[in-house]
Scaffold this active site. Sequence first.
Site, PDB file in Angstrom:
ATOM      1  N   GLY A 162       0.857  -1.178   0.000  1.00 42.26           N
ATOM      2  CA  GLY A 162       0.000   0.000   0.000  1.00 42.26           C
ATOM      3  C   GLY A 162       0.896   1.231   0.000  1.00 42.26           C
ATOM      4  O   GLY A 162       2.021   1.179   0.503  1.00 42.26           O
ATOM      5  N   HIS A 174      -4.617   2.624   7.199  1.00 43.08           N
ATOM      6  CA  HIS A 174      -3.243   3.120   7.281  1.00 43.08           C
ATOM      7  C   HIS A 174      -2.984   4.163   6.179  1.00 43.08           C
ATOM      8  O   HIS A 174      -2.423   5.236   6.444  1.00 43.08           O
ATOM      9  CB  HIS A 174      -2.275   1.931   7.151  1.00 43.08           C
ATOM     10  CG  HIS A 174      -0.820   2.293   7.179  1.00 43.08           C
ATOM     11  ND1 HIS A 174       0.021   1.943   8.211  1.00 43.08           N
ATOM     12  CD2 HIS A 174      -0.052   2.979   6.292  1.00 43.08           C
ATOM     13  CE1 HIS A 174       1.232   2.408   7.958  1.00 43.08           C
ATOM     14  NE2 HIS A 174       1.219   3.032   6.789  1.00 43.08           N
ATOM     15  N   GLU A 175      -3.400   3.838   4.944  1.00 38.40           N
ATOM     16  CA  GLU A 175      -3.111   4.752   3.828  1.00 38.40           C
ATOM     17  C   GLU A 175      -3.920   6.038   3.949  1.00 38.40           C
ATOM     18  O   GLU A 175      -3.409   7.128   3.645  1.00 38.40           O
ATOM     19  CB  GLU A 175      -3.369   4.066   2.482  1.00 38.40           C
ATOM     20  CG  GLU A 175      -2.588   2.779   2.225  1.00 38.40           C
ATOM     21  CD  GLU A 175      -1.095   2.862   2.521  1.00 38.40           C
ATOM     22  OE1 GLU A 175      -0.525   3.970   2.467  1.00 38.40           O
ATOM     23  OE2 GLU A 175      -0.501   1.812   2.835  1.00 38.40           O
ATOM     24  N   HIS A 235      -2.300   8.459   6.201  1.00 34.26           N
ATOM     25  CA  HIS A 235      -1.200   9.210   5.577  1.00 34.26           C
ATOM     26  C   HIS A 235      -1.699  10.530   4.974  1.00 34.26           C
ATOM     27  O   HIS A 235      -0.984  11.534   4.995  1.00 34.26           O
ATOM     28  CB  HIS A 235      -0.550   8.390   4.462  1.00 34.26           C
ATOM     29  CG  HIS A 235       0.562   7.488   4.916  1.00 34.26           C
ATOM     30  ND1 HIS A 235       1.702   7.969   5.507  1.00 34.26           N
ATOM     31  CD2 HIS A 235       0.721   6.138   4.836  1.00 34.26           C
ATOM     32  CE1 HIS A 235       2.520   6.943   5.783  1.00 34.26           C
ATOM     33  NE2 HIS A 235       1.937   5.825   5.393  1.00 34.26           N
ATOM     34  N   CYS A 240       5.553   0.627   8.178  1.00 25.39           N
ATOM     35  CA  CYS A 240       5.330   1.639   7.141  1.00 25.39           C
ATOM     36  C   CYS A 240       6.601   1.799   6.330  1.00 25.39           C
ATOM     37  O   CYS A 240       7.697   1.860   6.892  1.00 25.39           O
ATOM     38  CB  CYS A 240       4.949   2.964   7.797  1.00 25.39           C
ATOM     39  SG  CYS A 240       4.676   4.315   6.651  1.00 25.39           S
ATOM     40  N   LEU A 241       6.440   1.899   5.013  1.00 26.46           N
ATOM     41  CA  LEU A 241       7.592   2.123   4.139  1.00 26.46           C
ATOM     42  C   LEU A 241       8.334   3.407   4.501  1.00 26.46           C
ATOM     43  O   LEU A 241       9.540   3.522   4.276  1.00 26.46           O
ATOM     44  CB  LEU A 241       7.125   2.204   2.678  1.00 26.46           C
ATOM     45  CG  LEU A 241       6.652   0.894   2.045  1.00 26.46           C
ATOM     46  CD1 LEU A 241       5.876   1.188   0.773  1.00 26.46           C
ATOM     47  CD2 LEU A 241       7.828  -0.016   1.764  1.00 26.46           C
ATOM     48  N   GLN A 295       3.859   9.847   0.534  1.00 28.02           N
ATOM     49  CA  GLN A 295       5.071   9.023   0.663  1.00 28.02           C
ATOM     50  C   GLN A 295       5.991   9.145  -0.546  1.00 28.02           C
ATOM     51  O   GLN A 295       7.140   8.694  -0.489  1.00 28.02           O
ATOM     52  CB  GLN A 295       4.704   7.549   0.871  1.00 28.02           C
ATOM     53  CG  GLN A 295       3.996   7.293   2.209  1.00 28.02           C
ATOM     54  CD  GLN A 295       3.651   5.837   2.376  1.00 28.02           C
ATOM     55  OE1 GLN A 295       2.655   5.367   1.839  1.00 28.02           O
ATOM     56  NE2 GLN A 295       4.487   5.096   3.089  1.00 28.02           N
TER      57      GLN A 295
HETATM   58 CO    CO Z   1       2.725   3.940   5.646  1.00 27.55          CO
END
Ligand code: CO
Length: 166
Positions: free
Chosen positions: A50, A140-141, A144, A98-99, A55
């Site tokens: 995701g 989660h997304e 962001h 998280c990335l 990001q």
């Molecule tokens: Co994330």
Amino acid sequence: MASILPIVLHPDERLRRVTSKIELVRIASDELQLLCDTMVATMYADDGIGLAAPQVGFDGRLIVIGKNALNGQKSDLIIFNPELSSYSLNTTFDEEGCLSVPGILGEVERHVSVTLSGVNRNGTSISLTLTDFAARVAQHECDHLNGVLFIDRARAIHPSQQRGKL
Ligand code: CO
């Protein structure tokens, strides 16, 4: 050809903005169509499942969710101006990463199911009910897009060699 962008990393302030709504007339533009492809390519290049526009440094409400998070879906989900509704009363804790926050995982409480609505890359309104992991990824997304990171919500944060995928 979609390129791959570097992932914006915590504590970069671009991860903390409330991002702007995207005007529907812009969705068909080359810029945003390319951004869709670039976000999907970047997500897969980083072994993610995701990704949200902040990001990759883009100030706009756009998320992608990999098809592997979506039971039975044949394609990745790309949603402009996503909105969550119909949150289940049931919640569950699970490990999340998280990335944009490498090296850390934590247990985050999420609703077990949610309805995700928005506009796809063709400009068509869509709405789907997601459960379990897919619901977790969507929450989660969408966080962001409001400048919220999982570390704001997590309990039992711990270092990990494992890379977050969201
Ligand atoms: Co994330």
